[in-house]
Design a protein around this motif. Structure first.
Motif, short mmCIF file in Angstrom:
data_model
loop_
_atom_site.label_atom_id
_atom_site.label_comp_id
_atom_site.label_asym_id
_atom_site.label_seq_id
_atom_site.Cartn_x
_atom_site.Cartn_y
_atom_site.Cartn_z
N MET A 1 0.83 -1.20 0.00
CA MET A 1 0.00 0.00 0.00
C MET A 1 0.87 1.26 0.00
O MET A 1 0.55 2.22 -0.69
CB MET A 1 -0.92 -0.05 1.22
CG MET A 1 -1.88 1.07 1.29
SD MET A 1 -3.05 0.96 -0.09
CE MET A 1 -4.09 2.29 0.27
N ILE A 2 1.92 1.23 0.79
CA ILE A 2 2.82 2.39 0.86
C ILE A 2 3.50 2.60 -0.49
O ILE A 2 3.67 3.74 -0.93
CB ILE A 2 3.86 2.21 1.99
CG1 ILE A 2 3.16 2.27 3.34
CG2 ILE A 2 4.95 3.27 1.91
CD1 ILE A 2 4.04 1.97 4.52
N LYS A 3 3.85 1.50 -1.17
CA LYS A 3 4.48 1.61 -2.48
C LYS A 3 3.55 2.28 -3.48
O LYS A 3 3.97 3.12 -4.28
CB LYS A 3 4.90 0.22 -2.96
CG LYS A 3 5.73 0.23 -4.21
CD LYS A 3 6.19 -1.18 -4.55
CE LYS A 3 7.06 -1.15 -5.80
NZ LYS A 3 7.54 -2.47 -6.16
N ILE A 4 2.27 1.91 -3.45
CA ILE A 4 1.29 2.52 -4.34
C ILE A 4 1.13 4.00 -4.02
O ILE A 4 1.09 4.84 -4.93
CB ILE A 4 -0.07 1.78 -4.26
CG1 ILE A 4 0.06 0.38 -4.86
CG2 ILE A 4 -1.17 2.57 -4.96
CD1 ILE A 4 -1.16 -0.49 -4.68
N ALA A 5 1.02 4.32 -2.73
CA ALA A 5 0.88 5.72 -2.33
C ALA A 5 2.09 6.54 -2.76
O ALA A 5 1.94 7.68 -3.23
CB ALA A 5 0.69 5.82 -0.82
N LYS A 6 3.26 5.96 -2.65
CA LYS A 6 4.48 6.68 -3.05
C LYS A 6 4.51 6.88 -4.57
O LYS A 6 4.87 7.95 -5.05
CB LYS A 6 5.71 5.90 -2.59
CG LYS A 6 7.00 6.64 -2.80
CD LYS A 6 8.17 5.87 -2.23
CE LYS A 6 9.47 6.63 -2.46
NZ LYS A 6 10.62 5.92 -1.93
N ARG A 7 4.11 5.85 -5.29
CA ARG A 7 4.14 5.93 -6.75
C ARG A 7 3.16 6.98 -7.29
O ARG A 7 3.43 7.67 -8.26
CB ARG A 7 3.82 4.57 -7.35
CG ARG A 7 3.89 4.56 -8.85
CD ARG A 7 3.71 3.18 -9.40
NE ARG A 7 3.94 3.19 -10.83
CZ ARG A 7 4.09 2.13 -11.56
NH1 ARG A 7 4.04 0.95 -10.99
NH2 ARG A 7 4.29 2.23 -12.84
N TYR A 8 2.01 7.11 -6.65
CA TYR A 8 0.98 8.03 -7.12
C TYR A 8 0.86 9.28 -6.25
O TYR A 8 -0.18 9.93 -6.23
CB TYR A 8 -0.37 7.30 -7.19
CG TYR A 8 -0.37 6.20 -8.22
CD1 TYR A 8 -0.40 6.51 -9.58
CD2 TYR A 8 -0.31 4.87 -7.84
CE1 TYR A 8 -0.39 5.51 -10.53
CE2 TYR A 8 -0.30 3.86 -8.79
CZ TYR A 8 -0.34 4.19 -10.13
OH TYR A 8 -0.32 3.19 -11.08
#
Length: 178
Positions: free
Chosen positions: A1-8
């Motif tokens: 989830m953190i990876k997605i938030a960071k990417r977007y």
């Protein structure tokens, strides 16, 4: 989830700014949302054909052929092909970068890819025709004759100033994206 938030994260920041504008100044917020929505629609109309072309380029053009045409030893032919591909392209400049990534992945010389991007941004055939009709043939030809060597010079200087490690990192990033 953190990876997605960071990417977007940029999308989330833009959404938060739009919502804040809408709450603080509804007129400006609505205008901002309208502009954002129009930009999203424009990107959605441009990107699918670009990605289809990328898929075809990736599948149809063998790495060996790309190395021969635009690789380290391609010489003037590689430069000419880079200018031709960039000048004949359609779409906004942001569409050139995924194509540049595929060109790097297929073994194109970095300076040829930089020439391709430079040609896409400044020597597109429709742009040249528009300039000729609105500003005159003399202006268009003068600008083109100035831009061609400058684009090549910038590409070669950029390639020569990068270290071998930086070039490897650029090629690895292109491989990782596809």
């Amino acid at each position: 989830m953190i990876k997605i938030a960071k990417r977007y994260r940029f999308f989330f920041v833009l959404a938060a700014v739009n919502m804040a504008l809408l709450a603080l100044n509804p007129v400006v917020g609505q205008k901002s949302l309208s502009i954002t929505w129009n930009n999203v629609l424009e990107m959605l109309s441009v990107l699918p054909p670009i990605f289809v072309m990328l898929g075809l380029l990736d599948v149809w053009v063998e790495r060996e052929a790309m190395i021969k045409l635009m690789g380290e030893r391609s010489g003037v032919m590689g430069v000419g092909l880079a200018f031709l591909l960039g000048s004949a392209a359609a779409g906004p400049l942001y569409a050139a970068f995924p194509i540049a990534g595929v060109l790097l992945k297929k073994g194109s010389k970095l300076s040829n890819v930089l020439i391709f991007i430079g040609a896409w941004s400044t020597t597109k055939i429709p742009l040249l025709l528009f300039e000729a009709s609105s500003l005159g043939w003399d202006f268009m030809i003068t600008r083109l004759l100035i831009n061609l060597p400058i684009i090549a010079l910038i590409a070669y200087v950029t390639e020569k100033t990068l270290s071998a490690d930086e070039k490897v990192q650029i090629y690895n990033t292109a491989d990782d994206l596809h």
